[in-house]
Design a protein around this motif. Sequence first.
Motif, PDB file in Angstrom:
ATOM      1  N   THR A 343       9.231   1.099  19.074  1.00  0.00           N
ATOM      2  CA  THR A 343       9.339   2.455  18.622  1.00  0.00           C
ATOM      3  C   THR A 343      10.163   3.011  18.368  1.00  0.00           C
ATOM      4  O   THR A 343      10.356   4.717  18.788  1.00  0.00           O
ATOM      5  CB  THR A 343       7.845   2.897  19.026  1.00  0.00           C
ATOM      6  N   GLY A 344      11.664   2.659  19.099  1.00  0.00           N
ATOM      7  CA  GLY A 344      13.093   3.191  19.186  1.00  0.00           C
ATOM      8  C   GLY A 344      13.582   2.556  19.840  1.00  0.00           C
ATOM      9  O   GLY A 344      14.311   1.644  19.505  1.00  0.00           O
ATOM     10  N   TYR A 345      14.806   3.753  20.111  1.00  0.00           N
ATOM     11  CA  TYR A 345      16.293   3.154  20.846  1.00  0.00           C
ATOM     12  C   TYR A 345      16.617   1.902  21.841  1.00  0.00           C
ATOM     13  O   TYR A 345      15.576   1.941  23.245  1.00  0.00           O
ATOM     14  CB  TYR A 345      17.394   3.616  21.427  1.00  0.00           C
ATOM     15  N   GLN A 346      17.137   0.400  21.747  1.00  0.00           N
ATOM     16  CA  GLN A 346      16.436  -0.465  22.037  1.00  0.00           C
ATOM     17  C   GLN A 346      18.288  -0.750  22.879  1.00  0.00           C
ATOM     18  O   GLN A 346      18.806  -1.432  22.631  1.00  0.00           O
ATOM     19  CB  GLN A 346      16.183  -1.826  21.545  1.00  0.00           C
ATOM     20  N   ALA A 347      18.653  -0.604  24.207  1.00  0.00           N
ATOM     21  CA  ALA A 347      19.887  -0.567  24.372  1.00  0.00           C
ATOM     22  C   ALA A 347      20.228  -2.387  25.164  1.00  0.00           C
ATOM     23  O   ALA A 347      19.299  -2.692  24.648  1.00  0.00           O
ATOM     24  CB  ALA A 347      20.120   0.110  25.755  1.00  0.00           C
ATOM     25  N   GLY A 348      21.809  -2.739  24.673  1.00  0.00           N
ATOM     26  CA  GLY A 348      21.729  -3.804  24.453  1.00  0.00           C
ATOM     27  C   GLY A 348      21.100  -4.064  25.665  1.00  0.00           C
ATOM     28  O   GLY A 348      21.777  -3.431  26.931  1.00  0.00           O
ATOM     29  N   GLY A 349      21.387  -5.782  25.972  1.00  0.00           N
ATOM     30  CA  GLY A 349      21.084  -5.821  27.210  1.00  0.00           C
ATOM     31  C   GLY A 349      19.411  -5.753  28.372  1.00  0.00           C
ATOM     32  O   GLY A 349      18.641  -6.681  29.335  1.00  0.00           O
TER      33      GLY A 349
END
Length: 454
Positions: A343-349
């Motif tokens: 449901t939102g931004y997924q940071a790399g890693g």
Amino acid sequence: MTGSKTLIELDSTRILVDCGLFQGYKVLRERNRTPFPVDPESIDAVVLTHAHLDHSGYVPALVRDGFRGPVYTTPGTAELCGVVLPDSGYLLEEEARHASSGRWSSHRNPTPLYTAADATRSLDRFRPIGFDTTHEIARGLEFTFVPAGHILGAAGVRVSVGGRVVHFSGDLGRASDPLMRPPRPLEPATVLVTESTYGDRLHADEDPEAVFGEVVRRVAKKNGVVLIPAFAVGRTETILLHLSRLRDRGELPDIPIYLNSPMAINVAAIYERYPEEHRLDAREIERMYDLATSVHTVDDSKLLNLRGGPMIIISASGMLAGGRILHHLVAYGSDRHNAIVLTGYQAGGTRGSALLGGARSLRIFGRDVPIRAEVVAMDSLSAHADADELLAWMGAVDRPPEAVYVTHGEPAAADTLRARIKRELHWPVHVPEHLQRVGLGAHQATVSAPPPRR
């Protein structure tokens, strides 16, 4: 896009704007363990834009390591940090315990970055300051909080340094956010430091309630489980708002909904104390939280993993970095009848980013867990302004800044936004490097050694 920190120096005074945890890629997370670039004791004050851990989560470590000054926040941010930071310490301790007992850590004796007790002690440094109240830290250095939308208490920070104004956007909210009020329009500043989380993309043009309703109905017909990883501050409230509206219209199956996030449960009362910052009335907040059964204890959380569907579980964390949601993933992620809604931004890693990239197994508690559940991404729920919204917010200012620095974004997002600012607004703009120093008088993007520890 994590670990936000900017040090401002004027004569012998040092203030730190934001004090966030690095998250995501291991090469970034390892920065949390390296000595702070300047002696924490030499910092006179910390100013936080908001309570999310990538902006506030390093405060307990900074205080433990010698920082003795005030931590200035808005009242809403101070209250949220009172919930978020001790919870972060607890989860760090829990992660270290799991690593030690499961022997899946590369370290002989895994230790947390800081503890819940460290976090609780750091709260003594917090000093709430209201919006639009100018506060002087030292002669020639003062700041003012202005509303930024995004989450409760979130602020842009206008710092006056020797008569020149640096505006830090913090995380900028959206004009159309269903939960939060829109950010304050940008006022003229000498320098703008802007986030760029969504600097290279636009939010999907979708009705989140329609998507939620379709996913839940589809999974409920198969007696499946809908797992919704959600940030406990902001995102959980938005999800409950949409689900309650669906239920009110009769568009949601009559299946149990569980809110398995003690932190999110505690946050509800804080929202009720700041009605001027969001769009909800007390009755709507009550309906939202009446919709779900709150899960408080670890034992009750474990029972959910034995219950089976149909049901909906909302649990932290939003990027699958830790918390109770990982246990639910182990229990339900391998079943094709279930769904995982991001449901939102997924940071790399992060595990969330891996799922978005098509990963069909996740490393959880030292073992590979197969993921056969349906994965649904709902970008429209983000509380961050997208690229067009950031440009519109900047472009409406009466007088352009002398320089813009694009921060808090993955490299592609930051550079794409930089290029658009240069091409569309014709402003001098740079993407600074880690530990880069900038003279406020010259605005030259020069890389030099970090300031000395003193």
